[in-house]
Design a protein around this motif. Sequence first.
Motif, PDB file in Angstrom:
ATOM      1  N   GLU A   1       3.053  42.219  52.308  1.00 44.18           N
ATOM      2  CA  GLU A   1       1.839  42.313  52.053  1.00 44.18           C
ATOM      3  C   GLU A   1       1.221  41.807  50.893  1.00 44.18           C
ATOM      4  OE1 GLU A   1       0.619  46.382  51.433  1.00 44.18           O
ATOM      5  OE2 GLU A   1       2.672  47.340  51.759  1.00 44.18           O
ATOM      6  N   PHE A   2       2.014  41.464  49.763  1.00 47.28           N
ATOM      7  CA  PHE A   2       1.875  41.173  48.558  1.00 47.28           C
ATOM      8  C   PHE A   2       1.842  39.705  48.324  1.00 47.28           C
ATOM      9  CE2 PHE A   2       3.247  45.582  47.808  1.00 47.28           C
ATOM     10  CZ  PHE A   2       2.258  46.233  47.478  1.00 47.28           C
ATOM     11  N   ALA A   3       2.270  39.086  49.240  1.00 52.27           N
ATOM     12  CA  ALA A   3       2.494  37.466  49.499  1.00 52.27           C
ATOM     13  C   ALA A   3       0.941  36.989  49.077  1.00 52.27           C
ATOM     14  CB  ALA A   3       3.178  37.110  50.790  1.00 52.27           C
ATOM     15  N   GLN A   4       0.839  35.725  48.568  1.00 53.50           N
ATOM     16  CA  GLN A   4      -0.201  35.116  48.250  1.00 53.50           C
ATOM     17  C   GLN A   4      -0.386  34.055  49.448  1.00 53.50           C
ATOM     18  OE1 GLN A   4       1.005  34.290  43.641  1.00 53.50           O
ATOM     19  NE2 GLN A   4       0.534  32.578  45.083  1.00 53.50           N
ATOM     20  N   PRO A   5      -1.509  33.619  49.588  1.00 55.73           N
ATOM     21  CA  PRO A   5      -1.920  32.430  50.824  1.00 55.73           C
ATOM     22  C   PRO A   5      -0.955  31.356  50.900  1.00 55.73           C
ATOM     23  CG  PRO A   5      -4.021  33.343  49.965  1.00 55.73           C
ATOM     24  CD  PRO A   5      -2.963  33.892  49.032  1.00 55.73           C
ATOM     25  N   ASP A   6      -0.578  30.987  49.595  1.00 51.32           N
ATOM     26  CA  ASP A   6       0.269  29.854  49.533  1.00 51.32           C
ATOM     27  C   ASP A   6       1.733  30.164  49.193  1.00 51.32           C
ATOM     28  OD1 ASP A   6      -0.093  30.889  46.995  1.00 51.32           O
ATOM     29  OD2 ASP A   6      -0.494  28.612  46.071  1.00 51.32           O
ATOM     30  N   SER A   7       2.111  31.390  49.584  1.00 50.48           N
ATOM     31  CA  SER A   7       3.180  31.906  49.410  1.00 50.48           C
ATOM     32  C   SER A   7       4.327  31.037  50.517  1.00 50.48           C
ATOM     33  CB  SER A   7       3.637  33.372  49.488  1.00 50.48           C
ATOM     34  OG  SER A   7       3.134  33.907  48.412  1.00 50.48           O
ATOM     35  N   PRO A   8       5.645  30.978  50.473  1.00 52.98           N
ATOM     36  CA  PRO A   8       6.317  30.353  51.503  1.00 52.98           C
ATOM     37  C   PRO A   8       6.146  31.334  52.828  1.00 52.98           C
ATOM     38  CG  PRO A   8       7.684  30.546  49.810  1.00 52.98           C
ATOM     39  CD  PRO A   8       6.422  31.224  49.273  1.00 52.98           C
ATOM     40  N   ALA A   9       6.161  30.663  54.079  1.00 53.92           N
ATOM     41  CA  ALA A   9       5.770  31.275  55.091  1.00 53.92           C
ATOM     42  C   ALA A   9       6.600  32.594  55.533  1.00 53.92           C
ATOM     43  CB  ALA A   9       5.977  30.435  56.297  1.00 53.92           C
TER      44      ALA A   9
END
Lengths: 30, 221
Positions: free
Chosen positions: B106-114
Motif C-alpha cells: 500500500e506504500f508503493a508509488q505509481p511507478d514502483s515495480p509491479a
Amino acid sequence: MTLAKVIFACYALFIVLVLAAAFVIGASGR
Amino acid sequence: MKTLKDNSLSLVFGLLLLITLAAQALVGLADYNEQAEIAGLAEIDLARYITSSSFMVDVAENWQSEYLQFTLYILLTVWLVQRGSSESKPPEDAGFGDDEQERYGEFAQPDSPAPARAGGWWGGLYSWSLTVVMAVIFLLSWGAQAVTGRVAFNEERFRDLLDPFTLGEYLQHPDFWNRTLQNWQSELLAVGSMVIFAVFLRQRGSPESKEVGVPHEETPK
C-alpha cells in the motif's frame, strides 16, 4: 531505462551461456 | 551520449570483463601448452582451450567466490551492521524494515515495480530476487567448478598414469577444496576490510565512501 534493460539482459545471458557451456564441457569430459 | 553516461558503470565493467577474459584465455593457453610440452603431449589451439575444462574451472572457481561474496553481503547486511561504515545501514535500521520504508504494497508509488505494488507471493519473491539470483549463480558456478575441475584434475592424473576420479571422489579431494577455499578467503578479507576501512578512510566523490568530512562514527542513511 531501455539501454539499462539491454545491459541487464546481456549480463544475464552471458552468465547463463558461460555456465551452460561449462556444464556441457565438464560433462563431456573435454 | 546521456544514455551512455547514465549506464557507464555497467558498460565499462562489462568491457573490462571481456578484455580480461580474453587475456586470461591467451595466457592460460600459453601456460597450458607449456605444461603439455614438458609432459611431452601435443599442444592445443585457442578454440580447443576455451572449450576445455582446464579453462572453465579457472573461470568458474572465481565466479563462485564472487557471487558467494555478494550473496553473503546482500543478506548479512540486512541484520549485521558496522557503525560508521558507508557499506552498512545505521544500526537502528537493522532488519527488514517496514513496508513504508520499503515503499511496498500500500506504500508503493505509481511507478514502483509491479510486484512491489502487487504484494502477495509475487511481491514477496521480488523482495528477495537479488539474493536469490546471486545465490543461484553462486551455486551453479560452484557446480560448474566441480564438474570441470574433476575433468581438469583427471587430465593431470592421466599424465601421471593414475586412475581418474568420479565426481563424488573429486568433491572430497583437497584439489576441489583448495580451489574453493583459496577464493573464499580472499573475498572475505576484501569485504571485511572494506567494511571497516570505510569507517576511517575516504574517497572523495565515491558512493562507496562517506563524504570526506563526515565523522567516523556517523553511518550514512
